[in-house]
Design an enzyme around this catalytic site. Sequence first.
Site, mmCIF file in Angstrom:
data_model
loop_
_atom_site.group_PDB
_atom_site.id
_atom_site.type_symbol
_atom_site.label_atom_id
_atom_site.label_comp_id
_atom_site.label_asym_id
_atom_site.label_seq_id
_atom_site.Cartn_x
_atom_site.Cartn_y
_atom_site.Cartn_z
ATOM 1 C CB SER A 197 36.229 43.490 35.327
ATOM 2 O OG SER A 197 35.100 44.363 35.089
ATOM 3 C CE1 TYR A 207 29.711 40.965 44.915
ATOM 4 C CE2 TYR A 207 28.183 41.755 44.022
ATOM 5 C CZ TYR A 207 29.582 41.620 43.994
ATOM 6 O OH TYR A 207 30.253 42.491 42.449
ATOM 7 C CG HIS A 237 31.192 44.651 43.918
ATOM 8 N ND1 HIS A 237 30.317 45.245 42.662
ATOM 9 C CD2 HIS A 237 31.983 44.761 42.460
ATOM 10 C CE1 HIS A 237 30.894 45.256 41.324
ATOM 11 N NE2 HIS A 237 31.980 44.383 41.628
ATOM 12 N N PRO A 259 36.166 46.578 45.635
ATOM 13 C CG PRO A 259 34.739 47.390 43.502
ATOM 14 C CD PRO A 259 34.354 46.235 44.779
#
Length: 633
Positions: free
Chosen positions: A544, A89, A328, A102
């Site tokens: 995912s 990240y 996230h 997300p």
Amino acid sequence: MSALQKQVTRGQDRHVLPKVPVPPLKQTLDNYLKCVQHLVKEEQFKKTKAIVEKFGAPGSVGEILQKKLLERKDKKANWVYDYWLEDMYLNNRLALPVNSNPAMVFPKQAFRDHKDALRFAACLICGVLEYKTLIDTRQLPLDVARGQLAGTPLCMAQYYRLFTSYRYPGLKTDTLKVDLNAASLVPEHMIVACKNQFFLLDIVANNKQLNEAEIFLQLEKIMKMSENAEERLPPFGILTSDGRTEWAQAREALIKDQANRDSLALIESCICVVCLDEPCGIPPSDTNRALMMLHGGGGERNGANRWYDKSMQFVVGMDGVCGVVCEHSPFEGIVMVECSEFLMKRITGSPFRTVQPSSTRALPPPRRLLWKCNSHVQALLEASGDRLQRLVNNLDMDVFTFETYGKEFIKKQKMSPDAFIQISLQLAFYKCRGRLVSTYESASLRRFQEGRVDNIRSATAEALAFVRSMTDERATFTDSEKMKRLKDAVKAQTDYTIAAITGMAIDNHLLGLLKVSKQLNMEKPEIFCDETYLASNHFTLSTSQVPTTVEMFCCYGPVVPNGYGTCYNPQPHHIVFSVASFWENTETSSAVFVKALNEGLLEIRDLCNRSATADTKPPESSPVAGQPRKSGK
């Protein structure tokens, strides 16, 4: 509740849960070669094998780095956490919307008017405060593992970051700030975005928390204030949608002014952001609602009615398009799901009440956040808006509900639903491109202290053997051969999953070895310069599983320009897939992928049904021949 659960629930999990292990070096290097062999050309693999063997030889660089990692493991609660957070990240310079944040998309709400929408928002805000109290007082029930190795207690640390985190942009790397003592230091407040304006919503007045009716009245005041054209300020939220370096530069320009510093400080310390969105003006299909959550439709619609750095943004559209957008870096999807489900159950369980004036106090009105803008900042706002619009125009999204069967059918085949779906995604990709590619499936490491995720590399050699048998037009393979290959592929996927969730996958380990070499100022080891390693970290398929017990679904964008972001939510009798790619890349098409996925799921079902029919015919030899092997969750 057992003594262990009580201890863990009170936030003592760090002392109870084991530390994430450092896998043996030889095991990781062998597994790495196994993961890449069938994905690269033979010549390239030979070169890679020689490099890997040199790296892992006795007394080699690999052994030195492994020793340092083992020392680090002894010193830290979680040896990989900081390395992983930076790599996944904080060092990433791409814009947060689509590329990183997300979203959870709620069912379309049937609001009759804006009052219904504000009642929903007030109820949601009260739910957030209730959930935050459960977190702050350590009263959340302890999560235990489901699926593979079910029943293991899980680390709860991610929950404590839900409402206390903020991601600051940096010129080279971002900073994730978590303020676990925030509650005691500053009066608790939320930020409400409405018509691209930002408002301070104090949730405590005279030492008493606002009730739902009072919050509703404050939201009504905010809406009225946002309609005042004379006081309207430029859409500063759009800056947070930009690339991280661009936003860091813009923030430097903003903080030269005290008014901007004050507004930023209030946003950076809030519990969460609540975005009251204008109607988006397009049909509220699953796909369109997903787009509205991921990027808000750009500056033309609600894309500037956001503050993307904040970990939790709750979106309430006047047209019933609602959901959550998450930054996230502080936590994984399961934490977002648990919070979202708590809120939706609270909202559906409490009828909208008409506000009784007697139940409310006279409260000071909410405050509009003020911004100072000069011609330089104005130019930055316009540039950020243009870049967001390009991202909006580029995202090719297709939310697809496969309704023929769900996880119940898969379980009847004695297979893990997650492994089965992963094999189906490999088949879909192979149908589209005639090859397999590096695939990322997140695997939770919450069985360990401060555990986040590692990667399940789903493009196994066994998956390749299966998809080839399914797409062979010469009809070379019998059903029993295909079925054997399917079971082998599911077993390989399930075995890798178990390895990953027990800390024995390869990606975090290789990253750790690379990071240690940098810290020791070594020349970058050849294994990490090899084109196989670079290709193996280019995740064309990023996947995912995000299952829910309440009707809602998760979505996110691809992680590479020529890739797919594929999230799936298996239900008993259907599966929701959200598939994202970029229009600018001619190799990808979400609609084409979805068509191949649908075909593949039907073909695998037909294979399983034909095999089951063949198995029930009177056996010619052994009575156990053809019985499915148990390999699933």
